[in-house]
Write an enzyme that holds these catalytic residues in place. Structure first.
Site, mmCIF file in Angstrom:
data_model
loop_
_atom_site.group_PDB
_atom_site.id
_atom_site.type_symbol
_atom_site.label_atom_id
_atom_site.label_comp_id
_atom_site.label_asym_id
_atom_site.label_seq_id
_atom_site.Cartn_x
_atom_site.Cartn_y
_atom_site.Cartn_z
ATOM 1 N N LYS A 66 0.782 -1.305 -0.220
ATOM 2 C CA LYS A 66 -0.085 0.115 -0.020
ATOM 3 C C LYS A 66 0.895 1.318 0.017
ATOM 4 O O LYS A 66 0.408 2.211 -0.366
ATOM 5 C CB LYS A 66 -0.850 -0.058 1.105
ATOM 6 C CG LYS A 66 -2.074 -1.077 1.002
ATOM 7 C CD LYS A 66 -3.157 -0.821 2.145
ATOM 8 C CE LYS A 66 -4.077 -1.927 2.135
ATOM 9 N NZ LYS A 66 -4.958 -2.016 3.170
ATOM 10 N N ALA A 128 -1.366 1.052 15.312
ATOM 11 C CA ALA A 128 -1.101 2.357 14.470
ATOM 12 C C ALA A 128 -0.289 2.017 13.311
ATOM 13 O O ALA A 128 0.545 2.633 12.622
ATOM 14 C CB ALA A 128 -0.087 3.226 15.387
ATOM 15 N N LYS A 155 4.407 5.506 17.376
ATOM 16 C CA LYS A 155 3.759 5.302 16.123
ATOM 17 C C LYS A 155 2.394 5.969 16.355
ATOM 18 O O LYS A 155 1.759 6.551 15.494
ATOM 19 C CB LYS A 155 3.812 3.811 15.647
ATOM 20 C CG LYS A 155 4.980 3.490 14.674
ATOM 21 C CD LYS A 155 5.009 1.996 14.383
ATOM 22 C CE LYS A 155 4.028 1.579 13.529
ATOM 23 N NZ LYS A 155 4.126 0.219 13.521
HETATM 24 P P1 NDP Z 1 0.488 -3.534 9.867
HETATM 25 O O1 NDP Z 1 1.357 -4.656 9.915
HETATM 26 O O2 NDP Z 1 0.653 -2.368 9.135
HETATM 27 O O3 NDP Z 1 0.441 -3.139 11.575
HETATM 28 C C1 NDP Z 1 0.432 -4.123 12.581
HETATM 29 C C2 NDP Z 1 -0.137 -3.430 13.825
HETATM 30 O O4 NDP Z 1 -0.304 -4.576 14.962
HETATM 31 C C3 NDP Z 1 0.829 -2.516 14.603
HETATM 32 O O5 NDP Z 1 0.241 -1.319 15.186
HETATM 33 C C4 NDP Z 1 1.531 -3.498 15.628
HETATM 34 O O6 NDP Z 1 2.008 -2.527 16.517
HETATM 35 C C5 NDP Z 1 0.415 -4.429 15.968
HETATM 36 N N1 NDP Z 1 0.694 -5.614 16.480
HETATM 37 C C6 NDP Z 1 1.218 -6.598 16.063
HETATM 38 N N2 NDP Z 1 1.417 -7.573 16.816
HETATM 39 C C7 NDP Z 1 0.780 -6.991 18.129
HETATM 40 C C8 NDP Z 1 0.813 -7.673 19.474
HETATM 41 N N3 NDP Z 1 1.228 -8.656 19.687
HETATM 42 N N4 NDP Z 1 0.348 -6.802 20.323
HETATM 43 C C9 NDP Z 1 -0.106 -5.509 19.989
HETATM 44 N N5 NDP Z 1 -0.024 -4.951 18.953
HETATM 45 C C10 NDP Z 1 0.440 -5.805 17.748
HETATM 46 O O7 NDP Z 1 -0.863 -4.351 9.601
HETATM 47 P P2 NDP Z 1 -2.135 -3.667 8.977
HETATM 48 O O8 NDP Z 1 -2.358 -2.109 9.882
HETATM 49 O O9 NDP Z 1 -1.969 -3.452 7.637
HETATM 50 O O10 NDP Z 1 -3.375 -4.579 9.469
HETATM 51 C C11 NDP Z 1 -3.783 -4.826 10.695
HETATM 52 C C12 NDP Z 1 -5.073 -5.677 10.618
HETATM 53 O O11 NDP Z 1 -6.258 -5.200 9.820
HETATM 54 C C13 NDP Z 1 -4.816 -7.050 9.839
HETATM 55 O O12 NDP Z 1 -5.326 -7.960 10.644
HETATM 56 C C14 NDP Z 1 -5.420 -6.927 8.357
HETATM 57 O O13 NDP Z 1 -6.094 -8.322 7.888
HETATM 58 C C15 NDP Z 1 -6.703 -5.991 8.787
HETATM 59 N N6 NDP Z 1 -7.244 -5.206 7.671
HETATM 60 C C16 NDP Z 1 -8.414 -5.540 7.580
HETATM 61 C C17 NDP Z 1 -9.243 -4.751 6.423
HETATM 62 C C18 NDP Z 1 -10.713 -5.077 6.043
HETATM 63 O O14 NDP Z 1 -11.056 -4.750 5.117
HETATM 64 N N7 NDP Z 1 -11.227 -5.834 6.779
HETATM 65 C C19 NDP Z 1 -8.475 -3.855 5.711
HETATM 66 C C20 NDP Z 1 -6.710 -3.525 6.036
HETATM 67 C C21 NDP Z 1 -6.479 -4.458 7.077
HETATM 68 P P3 NDP Z 1 3.565 -2.121 16.732
HETATM 69 O O15 NDP Z 1 3.497 -0.660 15.858
HETATM 70 O O16 NDP Z 1 3.878 -1.853 18.057
HETATM 71 O O17 NDP Z 1 4.377 -3.035 15.938
#
Ligand code: NDP
Length: 294
Positions: A66, A128, A155
């Site tokens: 993206k 975030a 973040k």
């Molecule tokens: P990113 O990889 O960009 O972000 C992941 C986020 O999850 C970060 O904020 C990260 O925190 C956090 N995170 C990961 N592991 C943990 C943990 N164990 N505990 C707490 N926080 C955690 O992913 P996306 O934002 O692109 O996607 C997130 C979700 O949204 C996915 O499940 C995706 O499938 C879903 N999604 C659904 C859509 C829909 O149309 N329904 C559209 C887009 C996304 P940190 O920054 O601290 O690492």
């Protein structure tokens, strides 16, 4: 002649987008094809060029491309600029127009399907990353008061402060910040928190925008937060996540996955390409029957 569209990602085999767009096309009698394309991690731009050369009219973009899609766009719509990410490309008149439909996808699901009025609702956005960044401005625009919490608090703060850029583009109401945690808010409508700040806080809507559902984990939010919640929403779809189970157990009135968001963001992309709005309810009903949640 059939107009060609696609979704580009890596991985992509799990994507429901081809099924959704084919249902939209059948329903609205649009002559299109839509396929899933696996792009090598280092070849997103080349894949886009191949599609344009092959006469495709546009594509959706998913993880992890993206941000690259934003770079590939020759023109970027305001909501994609705010999100700093593009999930929809339209190829027209030698331009690559980049847009982001995730925000409206979420708010349409909340308002139209789940019948939630966002105005003055206290929303906790958990995470975030790309998904949170795509949706926060749509929540604020509809009058929600948003707190962003993230494991990496910096973040969350960056996302909340990108509001100043947002304010230059979109006129939103400025109202007093009503939660009991005023110490870190940097705008009237968005603040940034760490998990430790959540103790004793209450929210109307809690949205899980972390990727924890993928690994069957739960973000570290206190269970008390669900007690008075109108809605607990996980953007993940296709499985009953620990977040959803936890929310149900500890008192959230309504619990939902992100299937409706997926369908609504697809409908907005379809509209951008075809200028026709499909009936999302029928499509969501069919997908839900294939993928029930508890
Ligand atoms: P990113 O990889 O960009 O972000 C992941 C986020 O999850 C970060 O904020 C990260 O925190 C956090 N995170 C990961 N592991 C943990 C943990 N164990 N505990 C707490 N926080 C955690 O992913 P996306 O934002 O692109 O996607 C997130 C979700 O949204 C996915 O499940 C995706 O499938 C879903 N999604 C659904 C859509 C829909 O149309 N329904 C559209 C887009 C996304 P940190 O920054 O601290 O690492």
């Amino acid at each position: 002649m059939t107009d060609k569209y696609a979704v580009i990602g890596n991985p992509i085999a799990h994507s429901k987008s081809p099924q959704i767009h084919q249902m939209f096309a059948a329903q609205t009698v649009q002559d299109i094809s839509y396929e899933a394309i696996l792009a090598p991690l280092d070849s997103f731009a080349a894949t886009v060029e191949r599609l344009r050369a092959g006469g495709y009219k546009g594509c959706n973009v998913t993880v992890p491309f993206k941000f690259e899609a934003l770079q590939s766009s020759t023109r970027v719509e305001p909501r994609a600029k705010i999100a700093k990410a593009v999930n929809t490309l339209k190829f027209a008149n030698n331009e690559i127009i980049g847009d982001n439909t995730d925000g409206i996808g979420l708010t349409d699901d909340l308002q139209l399907n789940l019948k939630i009025d966002l105005k003055n609702k206290r929303v906790l956005l958990v995470g975030a990353g790309g998904a949170a960044s795509g949706v926060f401005q749509s929540l604020v625009t509809l009058g929600a008061i948003v707190s962003i919490v993230n494991r990496n608090k910096e973040k969350a703060q960056l996302l909340a402060t990108s509001r100043s850029f947002f304010t230059n583009l979109v006129d939103t109401p400025q109202l007093p910040f009503p939660t009991n945690n005023a110490k870190e808010h940097n705008s009237n409508r968005i603040d940034a928190l760490g998990y430790a700040d959540l103790v004793d806080q209450q929210f109307d809507i809690i949205i899980n925008a972390t990727s924890t559902g993928l690994s069957d984990e739960m973000p570290n939010i206190p269970k008390s937060i669900f007690e008075h919640a109108l809605l607990a929403y996980d953007m993940m779809y296709g499985r009953d996540t620990p977040f959803m189970k936890f929310a149900r157990e500890y008192g959230a009135a309504v619990v939902s996955d992100g299937l409706g968001m997926l369908v609504e963001q697809a409908a907005e992309s379809f509209f951008l390409w075809r200028n026709v709005r499909p009936d999302t309810r029928a499509v969501l009903k069919k997908l839900r029957a294939e993928s029930p949640i508890a």
